[in-house]
Design a protein around this motif. Structure first.
Motif, PDB file in Angstrom:
ATOM      1  N   UNK A   1       8.066  58.077  94.787  1.00 57.55           N
ATOM      2  CA  UNK A   1       6.955  58.278  93.865  1.00 57.55           C
ATOM      3  C   UNK A   1       6.401  56.925  93.445  1.00 57.55           C
ATOM      4  N   UNK A   2       5.081  56.842  93.389  1.00 62.42           N
ATOM      5  CA  UNK A   2       4.411  55.618  92.973  1.00 62.42           C
ATOM      6  C   UNK A   2       3.273  55.970  92.015  1.00 62.42           C
ATOM      7  N   UNK A   3       2.759  54.956  91.366  1.00 63.07           N
ATOM      8  CA  UNK A   3       1.557  55.098  90.556  1.00 63.07           C
ATOM      9  C   UNK A   3       0.457  54.313  91.244  1.00 63.07           C
ATOM     10  N   UNK A   4      -0.650  54.985  91.533  1.00 60.09           N
ATOM     11  CA  UNK A   4      -1.778  54.351  92.209  1.00 60.09           C
ATOM     12  C   UNK A   4      -2.973  54.313  91.259  1.00 60.09           C
ATOM     13  N   UNK A   5      -3.508  53.123  91.027  1.00 59.55           N
ATOM     14  CA  UNK A   5      -4.690  52.948  90.191  1.00 59.55           C
ATOM     15  C   UNK A   5      -5.855  52.540  91.070  1.00 59.55           C
ATOM     16  N   UNK A   6      -6.906  53.353  91.057  1.00 59.97           N
ATOM     17  CA  UNK A   6      -8.070  53.132  91.905  1.00 59.97           C
ATOM     18  C   UNK A   6      -9.130  52.379  91.122  1.00 59.97           C
ATOM     19  N   UNK A   7      -9.651  51.333  91.717  1.00 62.96           N
ATOM     20  CA  UNK A   7     -10.782  50.620  91.121  1.00 62.96           C
ATOM     21  C   UNK A   7     -12.035  51.317  91.630  1.00 62.96           C
ATOM     22  N   UNK A   8     -12.527  52.214  90.806  1.00 61.64           N
ATOM     23  CA  UNK A   8     -13.642  53.063  91.237  1.00 61.64           C
ATOM     24  C   UNK A   8     -14.643  53.226  90.105  1.00 61.64           C
ATOM     25  N   UNK A   9     -15.851  53.531  90.458  1.00 60.64           N
ATOM     26  CA  UNK A   9     -16.868  53.826  89.467  1.00 60.64           C
ATOM     27  C   UNK A   9     -17.187  52.664  88.541  1.00 60.64           C
ATOM     28  N   UNK A  10     -17.212  51.458  89.051  1.00 59.19           N
ATOM     29  CA  UNK A  10     -17.514  50.294  88.228  1.00 59.19           C
ATOM     30  C   UNK A  10     -18.980  50.360  87.797  1.00 59.19           C
ATOM     31  N   UNK A  11     -19.194  50.196  86.495  1.00 57.37           N
ATOM     32  CA  UNK A  11     -20.547  50.234  85.940  1.00 57.37           C
ATOM     33  C   UNK A  11     -20.968  48.801  85.626  1.00 57.37           C
ATOM     34  N   UNK A  12     -21.949  48.263  86.373  1.00 58.44           N
ATOM     35  CA  UNK A  12     -22.376  46.889  86.097  1.00 58.44           C
ATOM     36  C   UNK A  12     -23.089  46.795  84.752  1.00 58.44           C
ATOM     37  N   UNK A  13     -22.866  45.699  84.035  1.00 58.70           N
ATOM     38  CA  UNK A  13     -23.524  45.416  82.756  1.00 58.70           C
ATOM     39  C   UNK A  13     -23.273  46.475  81.689  1.00 58.70           C
ATOM     40  N   UNK A  14     -22.123  47.137  81.746  1.00 64.08           N
ATOM     41  CA  UNK A  14     -21.785  48.141  80.736  1.00 64.08           C
ATOM     42  C   UNK A  14     -21.429  47.448  79.430  1.00 64.08           C
ATOM     43  N   UNK A  15     -21.734  48.101  78.324  1.00 62.45           N
ATOM     44  CA  UNK A  15     -21.311  47.623  77.019  1.00 62.45           C
ATOM     45  C   UNK A  15     -20.029  48.371  76.679  1.00 62.45           C
ATOM     46  N   UNK A  16     -18.961  47.619  76.465  1.00 62.39           N
ATOM     47  CA  UNK A  16     -17.682  48.214  76.105  1.00 62.39           C
ATOM     48  C   UNK A  16     -17.179  47.576  74.814  1.00 62.39           C
ATOM     49  N   UNK A  17     -16.471  48.379  74.034  1.00 60.31           N
ATOM     50  CA  UNK A  17     -15.911  47.918  72.765  1.00 60.31           C
ATOM     51  C   UNK A  17     -14.451  48.347  72.705  1.00 60.31           C
ATOM     52  N   UNK A  18     -13.658  47.698  71.858  1.00 59.04           N
ATOM     53  CA  UNK A  18     -12.277  48.159  71.699  1.00 59.04           C
ATOM     54  C   UNK A  18     -12.251  49.597  71.177  1.00 59.04           C
ATOM     55  N   UNK A  19     -11.290  50.381  71.631  1.00 62.80           N
ATOM     56  CA  UNK A  19     -11.162  51.769  71.160  1.00 62.80           C
ATOM     57  C   UNK A  19     -11.119  51.834  69.643  1.00 62.80           C
ATOM     58  N   UNK A  20     -10.481  50.840  69.013  1.00 66.78           N
ATOM     59  CA  UNK A  20     -10.323  50.845  67.559  1.00 66.78           C
ATOM     60  C   UNK A  20     -11.652  50.692  66.821  1.00 66.78           C
ATOM     61  N   UNK A  21     -12.706  50.267  67.507  1.00 70.30           N
ATOM     62  CA  UNK A  21     -14.016  50.111  66.875  1.00 70.30           C
ATOM     63  C   UNK A  21     -14.727  51.439  66.670  1.00 70.30           C
TER      64      UNK A  21
END
Length: 154
Positions: A71-91
């Protein structure tokens, strides 16, 4: 065994973001470190029991650390949104109607609630679809204290 296939299940709600050729990072509990691979094939049909689609990942297997049926964990780098505005979840907070908002700095030690539309949340960051502009100053970890203070003043 220097190159292996890793079979991964992709959840139905993630299908729109996953494509053949996406980069994947693979980890397992037996060995430290990460192995990189690429999605080489996506099944044509969902598994009716799990509601997942099987993806085949081709990965190098240095030291032959990945074994058959591991068993492994696979993380896919997918659906990248260029110039997205992201904030910390706590905000991101929610008002009494469960609508998301953030606190923006309006002056020296002055803050105001500002309604936002949120998108996906991943890795401790939430995408803001509307309501903020690049460069806006907002409160991160302390936003919960402002919410509490405002509820006492009402």
């Amino acid at each position: 065994m220097s190159t292996v296939w890793v079979l991964a299940n992709v959840y139905q709600n993630d299908l729109a973001y996953v494509r053949v050729g996406n980069d994947v990072s693979i980890e397992n509990d037996a060995y430290p470190g990460m192995v990189r691979g690429k999605i080489s094939y996506l099944s044509a049909a969902l598994d009716p029991t799990t509601r997942t689609l099987q993806a085949r990942i081709v990965a190098q297997n240095p030291g032959e650390r990945m074994k058959k049926d591991m068993y492994v964990t696979a993380n896919v780098r997918a659906g990248v949104v260029p110039n997205a505005i992201v904030v910390p979840d706590s905000s991101v907070l929610r008002d009494s109607d469960n609508m998301p908002y953030v606190y923006l700095q309006t002056g020296n030690n002055q803050f105001a609630q500002h309604m936002v539309t949120i998108g996906d949340s991943q890795g401790g960051k939430t995408q803001i679809l509307s309501g903020l502009r690049a460069g806006d100053k907002l409160v991160g970890d302390g936003s919960l204290f402002l919410q509490f203070q405002n509820s006492l003043q009402r």
